[in-house]
Design a protein around this motif. Structure first.
Motif, mmCIF file in Angstrom:
data_model
loop_
_atom_site.group_PDB
_atom_site.id
_atom_site.type_symbol
_atom_site.label_atom_id
_atom_site.label_comp_id
_atom_site.label_asym_id
_atom_site.label_seq_id
_atom_site.Cartn_x
_atom_site.Cartn_y
_atom_site.Cartn_z
ATOM 1 N N ILE A 96 0.853 -1.189 0.000
ATOM 2 C CA ILE A 96 0.000 0.000 0.000
ATOM 3 C C ILE A 96 0.886 1.236 0.000
ATOM 4 C CG2 ILE A 96 -1.671 1.319 1.377
ATOM 5 C CD1 ILE A 96 -2.690 -1.294 0.081
ATOM 6 N N GLY A 98 -0.575 4.466 -0.608
ATOM 7 C CA GLY A 98 -1.380 5.629 -0.272
ATOM 8 C C GLY A 98 -1.420 6.673 -1.378
ATOM 9 N N ASN A 104 -7.551 4.390 0.330
ATOM 10 C CA ASN A 104 -7.961 5.065 1.568
ATOM 11 C C ASN A 104 -8.453 4.114 2.636
ATOM 12 O OD1 ASN A 104 -7.254 7.527 0.693
ATOM 13 N ND2 ASN A 104 -9.309 8.417 0.670
ATOM 14 N N VAL A 106 -7.633 1.062 3.287
ATOM 15 C CA VAL A 106 -6.538 0.377 3.977
ATOM 16 C C VAL A 106 -5.787 1.367 4.868
ATOM 17 C CG1 VAL A 106 -4.593 -1.182 3.712
ATOM 18 C CG2 VAL A 106 -6.341 -1.096 1.955
ATOM 19 N N LEU A 107 -5.600 2.591 4.362
ATOM 20 C CA LEU A 107 -4.921 3.598 5.192
ATOM 21 C C LEU A 107 -5.725 3.891 6.452
ATOM 22 C CD1 LEU A 107 -3.412 6.491 3.050
ATOM 23 C CD2 LEU A 107 -2.289 4.558 4.133
ATOM 24 N N GLU A 108 -7.038 3.923 6.306
ATOM 25 C CA GLU A 108 -7.865 4.169 7.489
ATOM 26 C C GLU A 108 -7.763 3.015 8.477
ATOM 27 O OE1 GLU A 108 -11.601 5.260 5.693
ATOM 28 O OE2 GLU A 108 -10.797 7.258 5.258
ATOM 29 N N ARG A 109 -7.691 1.818 7.954
ATOM 30 C CA ARG A 109 -7.475 0.666 8.845
ATOM 31 C C ARG A 109 -6.134 0.786 9.547
ATOM 32 N NH1 ARG A 109 -7.797 -3.947 4.775
ATOM 33 N NH2 ARG A 109 -6.575 -4.996 6.382
ATOM 34 N N ALA A 110 -5.127 1.244 8.828
ATOM 35 C CA ALA A 110 -3.801 1.420 9.439
ATOM 36 C C ALA A 110 -3.871 2.462 10.558
ATOM 37 C CB ALA A 110 -2.784 1.842 8.375
ATOM 38 N N LEU A 111 -4.575 3.559 10.289
ATOM 39 C CA LEU A 111 -4.708 4.602 11.306
ATOM 40 C C LEU A 111 -5.434 4.067 12.538
ATOM 41 C CD1 LEU A 111 -4.471 7.494 12.331
ATOM 42 C CD2 LEU A 111 -6.469 8.097 10.939
ATOM 43 N N SER B 19 1.417 -4.748 3.106
ATOM 44 C CA SER B 19 2.332 -3.972 3.927
ATOM 45 C C SER B 19 2.394 -2.547 3.421
ATOM 46 C CB SER B 19 3.727 -4.600 3.937
ATOM 47 O OG SER B 19 4.268 -4.616 2.641
ATOM 48 N N ALA B 20 2.867 -1.679 4.290
ATOM 49 C CA ALA B 20 3.043 -0.267 3.957
ATOM 50 C C ALA B 20 4.311 0.205 4.645
ATOM 51 C CB ALA B 20 1.838 0.543 4.435
ATOM 52 N N LEU B 81 -0.413 -3.847 12.457
ATOM 53 C CA LEU B 81 -1.539 -2.951 12.754
ATOM 54 C C LEU B 81 -2.848 -3.703 12.787
ATOM 55 C CD1 LEU B 81 -0.523 0.139 10.604
ATOM 56 C CD2 LEU B 81 -0.160 -0.259 13.047
ATOM 57 N N GLU B 82 -2.881 -4.776 12.046
ATOM 58 C CA GLU B 82 -3.998 -5.706 12.021
ATOM 59 C C GLU B 82 -3.345 -7.023 11.670
ATOM 60 O OE1 GLU B 82 -6.993 -5.058 9.109
ATOM 61 O OE2 GLU B 82 -7.699 -3.221 10.052
ATOM 62 N N LEU B 85 -2.118 -6.618 8.153
ATOM 63 C CA LEU B 85 -1.682 -5.291 7.721
ATOM 64 C C LEU B 85 -0.455 -4.894 8.539
ATOM 65 C CD1 LEU B 85 -1.992 -2.627 6.231
ATOM 66 C CD2 LEU B 85 -3.846 -2.026 7.792
ATOM 67 N N VAL B 110 4.067 5.593 2.322
ATOM 68 C CA VAL B 110 2.801 6.258 2.617
ATOM 69 C C VAL B 110 3.061 7.690 3.096
ATOM 70 C CG1 VAL B 110 1.003 6.241 4.391
ATOM 71 C CG2 VAL B 110 1.478 4.172 3.082
ATOM 72 N N LEU B 188 -0.359 9.712 9.344
ATOM 73 C CA LEU B 188 -1.387 9.008 8.565
ATOM 74 C C LEU B 188 -2.628 9.883 8.357
ATOM 75 C CD1 LEU B 188 -1.602 5.189 9.047
ATOM 76 C CD2 LEU B 188 -0.180 6.594 7.598
ATOM 77 N N LEU B 192 -4.013 10.958 4.707
ATOM 78 C CA LEU B 192 -5.397 10.709 4.301
ATOM 79 C C LEU B 192 -6.106 11.999 3.884
ATOM 80 C CD1 LEU B 192 -6.470 8.026 6.897
ATOM 81 C CD2 LEU B 192 -6.981 7.913 4.440
ATOM 82 N N ARG B 196 -5.367 13.411 -3.645
ATOM 83 C CA ARG B 196 -4.471 12.579 -4.453
ATOM 84 C C ARG B 196 -5.125 12.206 -5.763
ATOM 85 N NH1 ARG B 196 -4.687 8.535 -0.250
ATOM 86 N NH2 ARG B 196 -6.106 10.100 0.508
#
Ligand SMILES: Nc1nc2c(ncn2[C@@H]2O[C@H](COP(=O)(O)OP(=O)(O)OP(=O)(O)O)[C@@H](O)[C@H]2O)c(=O)[nH]1
Ligand SMILES: [Mg+2]
Lengths: 119, 202
Positions: A96, A98, A104, A106-111, B19-20, B81-82, B85, B110, B188, B192, B196
């Motif tokens: 990911i 971003g 988005n 997945v990024l929100e899940r990361a946050l 992954s990120a 993170l999960e 993830l 990211v 993050l 967000l 973009r």
């Protein structure tokens, strides 16, 4: 207090040795990889480093973790992994970035994950 | 079937892993490794890259196209993170002569945190120049105050660093887990919030 603007444009374009992979798969330092079949031995015709990498891929790991554990420079690790992927021996997981709004969720899940971990 | 999380996923159950990456940049000794170590679930790991200089086109002073090879170390940490993830934090080498590494570390990130030692602001100019010029990755500034009082206000620092008003500047303690984690949350949220365009990894 000194300010910043007077000095710039001195960033030189270096690349990892051999870093340009032939593969279509984006293999970034954070990209996770795993053996396509964790129960299959790597073909003995592979170079020894590639065999060690394949062995490590029985568990999912990042390119950087493999490089660090096997003490193989990152660029070399990337090239060997790319070859293993081209031969169907290794699976490359998505990364990911971003950069696209489609990521988005997945990024929100990361946050949310960060919010759970840190108060 | 997925009770074992990522570390022992078989090839079949682990396919949905993603992954990120977040990049931690900044001046020499600013607290990058400390930040990574404070948030990471593993001790920061160091790995090496052998770098070859591609060309010197961006350097006005030099015209010798000789290749130079250097080995540099970077360190990184990991956060699950999960279950599926995983986020990696990569510290860039602090010494200015290693900026060339940044392209390869930064690609596909990211976002980036620029760690600034508030007593030595000028040390982070290279990092800010890099992220401002490349524009590919959103960055925030994290002021590590090394126990002391901040010698300037955040507004004065923004002015000295000449960064635009929307770029978050946070004040933190790199040794404190929650404080360092808060820096990542800020990054993050900022990533967000930025507009973009659909754009393939490159
Ligand atoms: N007192 C104090 N010491 C700190 C703090 N943050 C970092 N340090 C110390 O400052 C030194 C440099 O920190 P590092 O995290 O290694 O800095 P770095 O940016 O990774 O350094 P390089 O990778 O060499 O550029 C270490 O000895 C840290 O223990 C802080 O907030 N307060
Ligand atoms: Mg360091």
């Amino acid at each position: 207090m000194r300010n910043r603007r007077s000095r710039r444009g001195r960033i030189r374009p270096y690349t990892f040795t051999g870093g340009r992979t032939r593969s279509r798969h984006p293999l970034l330092v954070q990209t996770l990889v795993s053996a396509a079949d964790a129960n299959t031995e790597a073909p003995s015709t592979l170079p020894p480093e590639a065999q060690r990498i394949h062995e490590m891929c029985r568990e999912t790991r990042s390119v950087a973790e493999i490089s660090a554990a096997l003490k193989i420079p990152l660029g070399v690790t990337q090239v060997l992994l790319s070859d293993l992927a081209d031969q169907g021996l290794v699976y490359i997981h998505p990364t990911i970035t971003g950069h696209s709004p489609s990521e988005n969720q997945v990024l929100e899940r990361a946050l949310r994950g960060l919010e759970r971990l840190f108060q | 079937m997925d009770s074992n999380a990522s570390s022992s996923s078989s090839s079949a159950s682990g396919r949905s892993l993603v992954s990120a990456k977040v990049v931690v940049a900044g001046g020499f000794g600013a607290g990058k490794t400390t930040l990574v170590g404070s948030v990471s679930e593993i001790p920061p790991v160091s790995t090496e890259a052998v770098m070859t200089e591609a060309s010197e086109q961006h350097d006005d002073l030099s015209s010798t196209p000789e290749k130079v090879t250097t080995t540099v170390a970077m360190d990184f940490g990991r956060l699950t993170l999960e279950q599926e993830l995983i986020m990696y934090m990569f510290g860039t080498p602090g010494q200015a002569r290693f900026w060339f590494m940044w392209n390869d570390i930064v690609r596909g990130a990211v976002g980036a945190v620029i760690v600034v030692d508030s007593r030595r602001l000028a040390d982070c100019f290279d990092a800010i120049d890099y992220f401002e010029t490349s524009q590919s990755v959103p960055y925030i500034v994290a002021l590590n105050r090394f126990d002391g009082e901040l010698p300037y206000t955040v507004d004065q620092i923004r002015e000295a660093l000449e960064i635009s008003p929307e770029v978050p500047i946070v004040d933190f303690d790199a040794r404190d887990r929650n404080s360092a984690g808060n820096v990542l949350k800020t990054l993050l949220r900022y990533a967000l919030s930025r507009p973009r365009q659909p754009d393939p990894v490159g």
